[in-house]
Scaffold this motif. Structure first.
Motif, PDB file in Angstrom:
ATOM      1  N   PRO A 106       2.245 -15.558   0.851  1.00 51.75           N
ATOM      2  CA  PRO A 106       1.778 -14.300   0.267  1.00 51.75           C
ATOM      3  C   PRO A 106       2.539 -13.950  -1.012  1.00 51.75           C
ATOM      4  O   PRO A 106       3.713 -14.298  -1.173  1.00 51.75           O
ATOM      5  CB  PRO A 106       2.073 -13.278   1.370  1.00 51.75           C
ATOM      6  N   ARG A 107       1.856 -13.282  -1.928  1.00 46.34           N
ATOM      7  CA  ARG A 107       2.542 -12.700  -3.086  1.00 46.34           C
ATOM      8  C   ARG A 107       3.112 -11.361  -2.649  1.00 46.34           C
ATOM      9  O   ARG A 107       2.478 -10.608  -1.911  1.00 46.34           O
ATOM     10  CB  ARG A 107       1.573 -12.513  -4.254  1.00 46.34           C
ATOM     11  N   GLY A 108       4.298 -11.059  -3.132  1.00 49.98           N
ATOM     12  CA  GLY A 108       4.933  -9.804  -2.758  1.00 49.98           C
ATOM     13  C   GLY A 108       6.361  -9.768  -3.242  1.00 49.98           C
ATOM     14  O   GLY A 108       6.670 -10.263  -4.324  1.00 49.98           O
ATOM     15  N   ALA A 109       7.234  -9.194  -2.434  1.00 43.77           N
ATOM     16  CA  ALA A 109       8.628  -9.037  -2.851  1.00 43.77           C
ATOM     17  C   ALA A 109       9.364 -10.364  -2.912  1.00 43.77           C
ATOM     18  O   ALA A 109      10.409 -10.464  -3.555  1.00 43.77           O
ATOM     19  CB  ALA A 109       9.347  -8.096  -1.887  1.00 43.77           C
ATOM     20  N   ASN A 110       8.856 -11.384  -2.234  1.00 49.06           N
ATOM     21  CA  ASN A 110       9.480 -12.701  -2.235  1.00 49.06           C
ATOM     22  C   ASN A 110       8.624 -13.688  -3.020  1.00 49.06           C
ATOM     23  O   ASN A 110       7.407 -13.531  -3.115  1.00 49.06           O
ATOM     24  CB  ASN A 110       9.664 -13.203  -0.808  1.00 49.06           C
ATOM     25  N   PRO A 111       9.256 -14.733  -3.575  1.00 43.89           N
ATOM     26  CA  PRO A 111       8.483 -15.716  -4.335  1.00 43.89           C
ATOM     27  C   PRO A 111       7.690 -16.631  -3.423  1.00 43.89           C
ATOM     28  O   PRO A 111       8.052 -16.848  -2.259  1.00 43.89           O
ATOM     29  CB  PRO A 111       9.571 -16.505  -5.085  1.00 43.89           C
ATOM     30  N   GLN A 112       6.619 -17.186  -3.962  1.00 41.11           N
ATOM     31  CA  GLN A 112       5.874 -18.234  -3.265  1.00 41.11           C
ATOM     32  C   GLN A 112       6.599 -19.554  -3.514  1.00 41.11           C
ATOM     33  O   GLN A 112       6.812 -19.949  -4.660  1.00 41.11           O
ATOM     34  CB  GLN A 112       4.450 -18.310  -3.792  1.00 41.11           C
ATOM     35  N   VAL A 113       6.992 -20.221  -2.442  1.00 42.42           N
ATOM     36  CA  VAL A 113       7.774 -21.456  -2.550  1.00 42.42           C
ATOM     37  C   VAL A 113       7.201 -22.480  -1.591  1.00 42.42           C
ATOM     38  O   VAL A 113       6.841 -22.156  -0.454  1.00 42.42           O
ATOM     39  CB  VAL A 113       9.265 -21.205  -2.227  1.00 42.42           C
ATOM     40  N   GLY A 114       7.137 -23.728  -2.054  1.00 41.04           N
ATOM     41  CA  GLY A 114       6.713 -24.833  -1.211  1.00 41.04           C
ATOM     42  C   GLY A 114       7.775 -25.913  -1.168  1.00 41.04           C
ATOM     43  O   GLY A 114       8.588 -26.041  -2.088  1.00 41.04           O
TER      44      GLY A 114
ATOM     45  N   LEU B 238       9.354 -13.727 -11.141  1.00 37.09           N
ATOM     46  CA  LEU B 238      10.451 -13.951 -12.083  1.00 37.09           C
ATOM     47  C   LEU B 238      10.650 -12.747 -12.998  1.00 37.09           C
ATOM     48  O   LEU B 238      11.784 -12.336 -13.268  1.00 37.09           O
ATOM     49  CB  LEU B 238      10.182 -15.209 -12.918  1.00 37.09           C
ATOM     50  N   THR B 239       9.538 -12.170 -13.478  1.00 43.37           N
ATOM     51  CA  THR B 239       9.645 -10.974 -14.311  1.00 43.37           C
ATOM     52  C   THR B 239      10.259  -9.833 -13.518  1.00 43.37           C
ATOM     53  O   THR B 239      11.116  -9.091 -14.017  1.00 43.37           O
ATOM     54  CB  THR B 239       8.267 -10.555 -14.845  1.00 43.37           C
ATOM     55  N   ALA B 240       9.812  -9.683 -12.272  1.00 44.73           N
ATOM     56  CA  ALA B 240      10.354  -8.614 -11.432  1.00 44.73           C
ATOM     57  C   ALA B 240      11.853  -8.782 -11.224  1.00 44.73           C
ATOM     58  O   ALA B 240      12.608  -7.799 -11.229  1.00 44.73           O
ATOM     59  CB  ALA B 240       9.631  -8.593 -10.091  1.00 44.73           C
ATOM     60  N   GLN B 241      12.302 -10.019 -11.059  1.00 44.44           N
ATOM     61  CA  GLN B 241      13.735 -10.264 -10.890  1.00 44.44           C
ATOM     62  C   GLN B 241      14.507  -9.946 -12.162  1.00 44.44           C
ATOM     63  O   GLN B 241      15.600  -9.381 -12.117  1.00 44.44           O
ATOM     64  CB  GLN B 241      13.973 -11.738 -10.504  1.00 44.44           C
TER      65      GLN B 241
ATOM     66  N   ALA C  75       8.200  -0.863  -6.827  1.00 48.37           N
ATOM     67  CA  ALA C  75       8.705  -0.395  -5.533  1.00 48.37           C
ATOM     68  C   ALA C  75       7.721  -0.689  -4.411  1.00 48.37           C
ATOM     69  O   ALA C  75       8.118  -0.816  -3.252  1.00 48.37           O
ATOM     70  CB  ALA C  75       8.999   1.100  -5.603  1.00 48.37           C
ATOM     71  N   ARG C  76       6.437  -0.800  -4.751  1.00 44.51           N
ATOM     72  CA  ARG C  76       5.404  -1.117  -3.748  1.00 44.51           C
ATOM     73  C   ARG C  76       5.265  -2.617  -3.516  1.00 44.51           C
ATOM     74  O   ARG C  76       4.406  -3.058  -2.747  1.00 44.51           O
ATOM     75  CB  ARG C  76       4.052  -0.554  -4.194  1.00 44.51           C
ATOM     76  N   GLY C  77       6.070  -3.432  -4.207  1.00 39.27           N
ATOM     77  CA  GLY C  77       6.010  -4.878  -4.034  1.00 39.27           C
ATOM     78  C   GLY C  77       4.997  -5.564  -4.917  1.00 39.27           C
ATOM     79  O   GLY C  77       4.716  -6.756  -4.744  1.00 39.27           O
TER      80      GLY C  77
END
Length: 347
Positions: free
Chosen positions: A22-30, A142-145, A260-262
């Motif tokens: 899912p896209r959200g507060a955490n990155p998508q990683v494989g 990345l932008t959010a970070q 703030a909403r992710g």
């Protein structure tokens, strides 16, 4: 040691796996675990906040000791901190992984440093494989970070002479079917889509992402910015997601709330006033300009005042790609900075 064919193929697969998360507060990683001979032993991806990260998800599918001497191919540098889960770098070391190939460095001050920890434990580490594709996948995160706000894409369609509408205000359709279909695909890739109240009142947009008449699986959250009221029967109220309304002209405050909403990525599509406001505020991380081979003349400009008083203050862009779409042309660009070689001597 250079990346080999099996590792390159595994990275392409890891990028594909990452999109399942899912896209959200955490990155998508494989992640893909390869045997010393280059065969795939296990695959994994990050399922969202709480569950194991991609590397541990993949390792969990192997018997104890089965990863000894293996290579882990991951789209983001293995993390080096304990949050809801333990450090992935430590998990890889304890599993006996001999080599790690990853695409992007983790920019987090706390979570970064996994590569250094792996090297200190004697693991061979190779960074940068297919970094551009990995960056595109998680550019919102990345932008959010980096900035503490969503990644902002500002889109508009225009005639060849830079007009967004004819003299009577009509604008449907400047571009053709291929360009409009491309817009809907890009809407579906965003977490949220923003327009101003002027666009809502003038065009009554649905703000959905569609394939013909069918809704695409992922729908961006509609965001309405401006002081004027939205009619109760407006199409946006029938959107699959409840719209978010911001009675303000403070775009920084809007982005802070969305962050703030992710929400990691915002697709700004709402008319010359809103597009110009984002550009003028320096909040456009990417610009999508759909150019149609028509001439309209008049004063219905695609952009209005963006704070450029003289040519010396022009907001210069670097075009990343020109995309033909039937008779139309899409320019994909980002704001230039001193690190862009294309801007040398332009200022």
């Amino acid at each position: 040691m250079a990346v080999n064919v099996a590792e390159r193929s595994a990275m392409a697969r890891a990028l594909e796996l990452a999109t399942r998360g899912p896209r959200g507060a955490n990155p998508q990683v494989g992640a893909v675990i390869l045997s010393p001979e280059g065969a795939i032993l296990a695959e994994g991806w990050h399922h969202g906040p709480g569950p194991p990260h991609a590397e541990v998800d993949a390792l969990s599918k192997l018997a104890p000791g089965a990863a000894r001497g293996a290579t882990a191919v991951v789209t983001l540098e293995p993390c080096n901190h304990t949050g809801r889960t333990g450090p992935c770098a430590v998990a890889l070391i304890e599993a006996g992984v001999a080599r790690v190939v990853y695409a992007l460095d983790d920019p987090g001050a706390v979570s970064g440093g996994g590569a250094e920890r792996l090297r200190a434990a004697g693991v061979d580490v190779e960074a940068g494989e297919q970094a551009a594709a990995a960056h595109t996948l998680i550019d919102g995160w990345l932008t959010a970070q980096r900035l503490g706000r969503p990644h902002v894409t500002v889109k508009w369609a225009q005639s060849l002479d830079g007009r967004a509408a004819a003299a009577d205000g009509t604008s449907q359709w400047i571009t053709g079917p291929a360009a409009r279909a491309d817009v809907h695909r890009r809407r579906a890739a965003a977490d949220a889509i923003a327009v101003g109240t002027g666009t809502v009142l003038a065009d009554d947009p649905a703000l959905t992402a569609r394939d013909g008449d069918a809704l695409l699986p992922h729908q961006p959250i509609p965001v309405i910015i401006g002081a004027r009221a939205t009619p109760s029967d407006a199409a946006v109220h029938r959107h699959p997601h409840p719209p978010l309304f911001f009675d303000t002209h403070d775009l920084h405050a809007v982005l802070a709330d969305l962050h703030a909403r992710g929400i990691q990525s915002l697709f700004v599509e709402g008319g010359p006033t809103l597009a110009s406001a984002f550009v003028a505020a320096g909040l456009a991380d990417r610009v999508l300009t759909y150019i149609a081979p028509v001439l309209l003349g008049g004063d219905r400009l695609a952009l209005t005042d963006i704070g450029v008083a003289s040519i010396d203050h022009a907001r210069r862009l670097v075009v990343d790609e020109w995309v033909p779409l039937g008779p139309d042309l899409l320019a994909i660009a980002h704001p230039a900075d001193d690190a862009d070689p294309q801007t040398e001597g332009a200022r």
